[in-house]
Design a protein around this motif. Structure first.
Motif, PDB file in Angstrom:
ATOM      1  N   ILE A  56       6.746   7.954  -6.848  1.00  0.00           N
ATOM      2  CA  ILE A  56       6.286   7.400  -8.129  1.00  0.00           C
ATOM      3  C   ILE A  56       7.434   6.707  -8.857  1.00  0.00           C
ATOM      4  CG2 ILE A  56       5.527   8.054 -10.457  1.00  0.00           C
ATOM      5  CD1 ILE A  56       3.741  10.177  -9.120  1.00  0.00           C
ATOM      6  N   LYS A  57       8.576   7.367  -8.928  1.00  0.00           N
ATOM      7  CA  LYS A  57       9.727   6.785  -9.613  1.00  0.00           C
ATOM      8  C   LYS A  57      10.173   5.482  -8.951  1.00  0.00           C
ATOM      9  CE  LYS A  57      11.786  11.042 -11.471  1.00  0.00           C
ATOM     10  NZ  LYS A  57      12.945  11.979 -11.357  1.00  0.00           N
ATOM     11  N   ALA A  58      10.303   5.526  -7.634  1.00  0.00           N
ATOM     12  CA  ALA A  58      10.815   4.350  -6.916  1.00  0.00           C
ATOM     13  C   ALA A  58       9.887   3.155  -7.058  1.00  0.00           C
ATOM     14  CB  ALA A  58      11.024   4.697  -5.440  1.00  0.00           C
ATOM     15  N   GLN A  59       8.575   3.378  -6.857  1.00  0.00           N
ATOM     16  CA  GLN A  59       7.661   2.240  -6.881  1.00  0.00           C
ATOM     17  C   GLN A  59       7.397   1.743  -8.296  1.00  0.00           C
ATOM     18  OE1 GLN A  59       6.825   0.676  -4.137  1.00  0.00           O
ATOM     19  NE2 GLN A  59       5.786  -0.902  -5.335  1.00  0.00           N
ATOM     20  N   SER A  60       7.412   2.637  -9.281  1.00  0.00           N
ATOM     21  CA  SER A  60       7.165   2.202 -10.659  1.00  0.00           C
ATOM     22  C   SER A  60       8.270   1.288 -11.170  1.00  0.00           C
ATOM     23  CB  SER A  60       7.028   3.414 -11.588  1.00  0.00           C
ATOM     24  OG  SER A  60       8.250   4.132 -11.683  1.00  0.00           O
ATOM     25  N   GLU A  61       9.430   1.379 -10.563  1.00  0.00           N
ATOM     26  CA  GLU A  61      10.541   0.508 -10.946  1.00  0.00           C
ATOM     27  C   GLU A  61      10.516  -0.826 -10.206  1.00  0.00           C
ATOM     28  OE1 GLU A  61      13.944   2.913 -10.155  1.00  0.00           O
ATOM     29  OE2 GLU A  61      13.770   4.079 -12.010  1.00  0.00           O
ATOM     30  N   LYS A  62       9.635  -0.933  -9.201  1.00  0.00           N
ATOM     31  CA  LYS A  62       9.573  -2.162  -8.400  1.00  0.00           C
ATOM     32  C   LYS A  62       8.332  -3.004  -8.706  1.00  0.00           C
ATOM     33  CE  LYS A  62      10.318  -1.794  -4.009  1.00  0.00           C
ATOM     34  NZ  LYS A  62      10.215  -1.258  -2.616  1.00  0.00           N
ATOM     35  N   LEU A  63       7.162  -2.416  -8.486  1.00  0.00           N
ATOM     36  CA  LEU A  63       5.918  -3.183  -8.622  1.00  0.00           C
ATOM     37  C   LEU A  63       4.740  -2.212  -8.735  1.00  0.00           C
ATOM     38  CD1 LEU A  63       4.727  -6.098  -8.515  1.00  0.00           C
ATOM     39  CD2 LEU A  63       4.426  -5.746  -6.049  1.00  0.00           C
ATOM     40  N   MET A  64       3.981  -2.313  -9.817  1.00  0.00           N
ATOM     41  CA  MET A  64       2.856  -1.414 -10.045  1.00  0.00           C
ATOM     42  C   MET A  64       1.538  -1.995  -9.514  1.00  0.00           C
ATOM     43  SD  MET A  64       3.890   1.364 -11.804  1.00  0.00           S
ATOM     44  CE  MET A  64       2.598   1.930 -12.902  1.00  0.00           C
ATOM     45  N   HIS A  65       1.312  -3.272  -9.814  1.00  0.00           N
ATOM     46  CA  HIS A  65       0.002  -3.843  -9.496  1.00  0.00           C
ATOM     47  C   HIS A  65       0.097  -5.347  -9.320  1.00  0.00           C
ATOM     48  CE1 HIS A  65      -4.349  -4.444  -9.569  1.00  0.00           C
ATOM     49  NE2 HIS A  65      -4.138  -5.433 -10.416  1.00  0.00           N
ATOM     50  N   VAL A  66      -0.587  -5.838  -8.300  1.00  0.00           N
ATOM     51  CA  VAL A  66      -0.858  -7.268  -8.161  1.00  0.00           C
ATOM     52  C   VAL A  66      -2.314  -7.401  -7.739  1.00  0.00           C
ATOM     53  CG1 VAL A  66       1.484  -8.007  -7.584  1.00  0.00           C
ATOM     54  CG2 VAL A  66      -0.055  -7.261  -5.760  1.00  0.00           C
ATOM     55  N   SER A  67      -2.871  -8.547  -7.892  1.00  0.00           N
ATOM     56  CA  SER A  67      -4.254  -8.768  -7.489  1.00  0.00           C
ATOM     57  C   SER A  67      -4.398  -8.695  -5.974  1.00  0.00           C
ATOM     58  CB  SER A  67      -4.713 -10.148  -7.972  1.00  0.00           C
ATOM     59  OG  SER A  67      -5.906 -10.531  -7.339  1.00  0.00           O
ATOM     60  N   ASN A  68      -5.602  -8.374  -5.530  1.00  0.00           N
ATOM     61  CA  ASN A  68      -5.890  -8.380  -4.086  1.00  0.00           C
ATOM     62  C   ASN A  68      -6.008  -9.789  -3.516  1.00  0.00           C
ATOM     63  OD1 ASN A  68      -5.949  -5.665  -3.004  1.00  0.00           O
ATOM     64  ND2 ASN A  68      -7.631  -5.280  -4.430  1.00  0.00           N
ATOM     65  N   TYR A  69      -5.712 -10.786  -4.333  1.00  0.00           N
ATOM     66  CA  TYR A  69      -5.577 -12.139  -3.791  1.00  0.00           C
ATOM     67  C   TYR A  69      -4.256 -12.315  -3.049  1.00  0.00           C
ATOM     68  CZ  TYR A  69      -9.700 -13.809  -6.286  1.00  0.00           C
ATOM     69  OH  TYR A  69     -10.982 -14.005  -6.728  1.00  0.00           O
ATOM     70  N   TYR A  70      -3.409 -11.278  -3.141  1.00  0.00           N
ATOM     71  CA  TYR A  70      -2.108 -11.320  -2.468  1.00  0.00           C
ATOM     72  C   TYR A  70      -1.904 -10.020  -1.703  1.00  0.00           C
ATOM     73  CZ  TYR A  70      -1.890 -14.402  -6.495  1.00  0.00           C
ATOM     74  OH  TYR A  70      -2.204 -15.335  -7.448  1.00  0.00           O
ATOM     75  N   TRP A  71      -1.005 -10.059  -0.728  1.00  0.00           N
ATOM     76  CA  TRP A  71      -0.641  -8.862   0.023  1.00  0.00           C
ATOM     77  C   TRP A  71       0.438  -8.076  -0.718  1.00  0.00           C
ATOM     78  CZ3 TRP A  71      -3.645  -7.507   3.906  1.00  0.00           C
ATOM     79  CH2 TRP A  71      -4.325  -8.485   4.629  1.00  0.00           C
ATOM     80  N   ASN A  72       0.507  -6.767  -0.421  1.00  0.00           N
ATOM     81  CA  ASN A  72       1.686  -5.995  -0.807  1.00  0.00           C
ATOM     82  C   ASN A  72       2.056  -5.096   0.368  1.00  0.00           C
ATOM     83  OD1 ASN A  72       0.907  -2.980  -1.398  1.00  0.00           O
ATOM     84  ND2 ASN A  72      -0.731  -4.164  -2.381  1.00  0.00           N
ATOM     85  N   GLU A  73       3.324  -4.742   0.483  1.00  0.00           N
ATOM     86  CA  GLU A  73       3.816  -4.075   1.695  1.00  0.00           C
ATOM     87  C   GLU A  73       3.188  -2.711   1.921  1.00  0.00           C
ATOM     88  OE1 GLU A  73       7.870  -2.588   1.714  1.00  0.00           O
ATOM     89  OE2 GLU A  73       8.068  -2.999  -0.440  1.00  0.00           O
ATOM     90  N   TYR A  74       2.906  -1.963   0.860  1.00  0.00           N
ATOM     91  CA  TYR A  74       2.383  -0.612   1.054  1.00  0.00           C
ATOM     92  C   TYR A  74       0.892  -0.602   1.360  1.00  0.00           C
ATOM     93  CZ  TYR A  74       6.838   1.454  -0.096  1.00  0.00           C
ATOM     94  OH  TYR A  74       8.152   1.833  -0.053  1.00  0.00           O
ATOM     95  N   ASN A  75       0.184  -1.624   0.928  1.00  0.00           N
ATOM     96  CA  ASN A  75      -1.214  -1.796   1.324  1.00  0.00           C
ATOM     97  C   ASN A  75      -1.304  -1.921   2.839  1.00  0.00           C
ATOM     98  OD1 ASN A  75      -3.575  -3.705   1.972  1.00  0.00           O
ATOM     99  ND2 ASN A  75      -4.028  -3.098  -0.146  1.00  0.00           N
ATOM    100  N   ILE A  76      -0.427  -2.727   3.390  1.00  0.00           N
ATOM    101  CA  ILE A  76      -0.384  -2.930   4.848  1.00  0.00           C
ATOM    102  C   ILE A  76       0.085  -1.657   5.546  1.00  0.00           C
ATOM    103  CG2 ILE A  76       0.728  -4.234   6.712  1.00  0.00           C
ATOM    104  CD1 ILE A  76       0.987  -6.567   4.667  1.00  0.00           C
ATOM    105  N   LYS A  77       1.140  -1.031   5.029  1.00  0.00           N
ATOM    106  CA  LYS A  77       1.701   0.170   5.663  1.00  0.00           C
ATOM    107  C   LYS A  77       0.697   1.313   5.682  1.00  0.00           C
ATOM    108  CE  LYS A  77       5.591   3.399   5.419  1.00  0.00           C
ATOM    109  NZ  LYS A  77       6.832   3.775   4.691  1.00  0.00           N
ATOM    110  N   LEU A  78       0.009   1.526   4.575  1.00  0.00           N
ATOM    111  CA  LEU A  78      -0.964   2.624   4.505  1.00  0.00           C
ATOM    112  C   LEU A  78      -2.134   2.393   5.451  1.00  0.00           C
ATOM    113  CD1 LEU A  78      -1.864   5.287   3.290  1.00  0.00           C
ATOM    114  CD2 LEU A  78      -2.818   4.014   1.344  1.00  0.00           C
TER     115      LEU A  78
END
Length: 388
Positions: A56-78
């Motif tokens: 929670i700490k690590a990701q909250s300092e990087k990126l919380m939310h973007v639209s599903n019109y774009y990819w994010n690395e953890y969406n793919i990893k999960l």
């Protein structure tokens, strides 16, 4: 009575919890409680687990939310973790279990309509519980949940739980899918029989319909395997998961096999928050701990230990416990008396438990619970039974 302006839709206990560590919760008065509810099977690693806190700490300092019109690395990893550890091909991320079931219903309906316009019937089981949305209550086999909101979604048909005969009689060529919990949680910790599950699988294959397992409560390690279907050896077409997937953050998903992975196309289904980098990063950390650090592997032994202790209580209080129920750490007992009253008395003793239908008291500890903590819960249950 606690004064508030929250809508009165829950029979809340008159307690405010302010912190939790492991299996322990603490209220605003400083009283300690042993938590064997785990947020209703959500807090699979207990409270404030460092793996979750750090993610929670690590990701909250990087990126919380973007639209599903774009990819994010953890969406793919999960999605990779879930498909590599299952017999399935693609994932749609949601915010809750009810939303996962809604997506699965849409998947069944569209799959059916690719074959015939009137192939749109969804079967569900008596005693089941699939959520609170209009779609979910339409496939929930408990009339009390449906009656205030009639009419429910049409072409949903209830099958008697574990009745092979009833299943066969209602499984026509118009059925596009059947949705079931392999182990019913809210329904009273009853497991589907192997004969029933195999018949459902065979009928789905014969009629080209989809078999959907709702593993929202019984999945993600709760039965001693990552997915509940692995315990039964029956592979469903679609799996619905949530609760323990995020260890406390809101996330769910439905996972489709190869033949159903491309049924939904752009425009068919969507979500604003589902699969955002924050919740997916936490879920990745949770699954790593469950799968790679031995938490799930330890569930079977803990389950047997808890069952043995519950059987000792049954022998001591034969007029109060009629049956030990459930699998894995989705376990409990059928009570001779009011489970609501029992839950209240347990809370007074400092133990959180929850009840289900058919007079069943559920015990849902974190999956990393220790034998010493199980012993402590049994000791508190003993004290409750002595006064119950």
């Amino acid at each position: 009575m606690i004064k508030n302006h929250v809508m009165n839709t829950y029979g809340r206990a008159d307690i405010i919890f302010e912190k939790g560590i492991g299996t322990k919760l603490y209220d605003t008065e400083g009283k300690e409680y042993l938590d064997f509810v785990s947020g209703i099977a959500v807090n699979c690693l207990g409270h404030s687990h460092p793996v979750i806190v750090n993610a929670i700490k690590a990701q909250s300092e990087k990126l919380m939310h973007v639209s599903n019109y774009y990819w994010n690395e953890y969406n793919i990893k999960l999605s990779d973790i879930l498909t590599k550890n299952s017999d399935h091909e693609s994932v749609f991320f949601t915010n809750s279990g009810a939303e996962a079931l809604e997506g699965a219903m849409k998947l069944c309906r569209k799959y059916g309509k690719t074959q015939s316009e009137d192939k749109d019937v969804i079967l569900y089981l008596s005693g089941s519980f699939h959520g609170r949305t209009m779609g979910a209550i339409s496939i929930t086999g408990q009339p009390a949940y449906q009656k205030p909101f009639m009419p429910i979604i049409p072409n949903t048909v209830m099958v008697e739980f574990n009745s092979v005969e009833d299943l066969k009689s209602k499984f026509t060529e118009k059925v596009c899918g059947i949705i079931l919990e392999p182990v019913q949680g809210e329904g009273g910790l009853s497991a589907c029989s192997m004969e029933f599950l195999q018949t459902a699988k065979d009928l789905c294959e014969k009629n080209d319909a989809l078999l959907v397992f709702d593993e929202v409560q019984c999945g993600i390690g709760r039965l001693g395997t990552l997915f509940a279907y692995e315990k039964f050896g029956i592979i469903p077409d679609v799996i619905c998961i949530a609760k323990a997937l995020g260890g406390g953050v809101p996330i769910g998903a439905f996972i489709a096999n190869e033949k159903t992975s491309n049924v939904l196309v752009p425009g068919d289904h969507g979500t604003t928050y589902g699969g955002n980098p924050f919740v997916c990063s936490v879920a990745c950390a949770v699954l790593d701990e469950l799968i790679n650090n031995g938490v799930i592997k330890g569930v079977d032994a803990k389950s047997e230990y808890m069952k043995s202790k519950l059987l000792e209580l049954k022998e001591k209080y034969p007029s109060k416990i009629s049956e030990i129920k459930g699998m894995g750490l989705l376990i409990g007992f059928k009570l001779e008396g009011s489970p609501k009253e029992f839950m209240t008395k347990a809370l007074e003793k400092g133990l959180l438990v929850i009840y289900a239908n058919n007079n069943v008291v559920r015990l849902l500890p974190p999956l990393n619970v220790t034998e010493a903590e199980i012993d402590a819960a049994i000791e508190l249950l003993d004290k409750v039974f002595a006064e119950f």
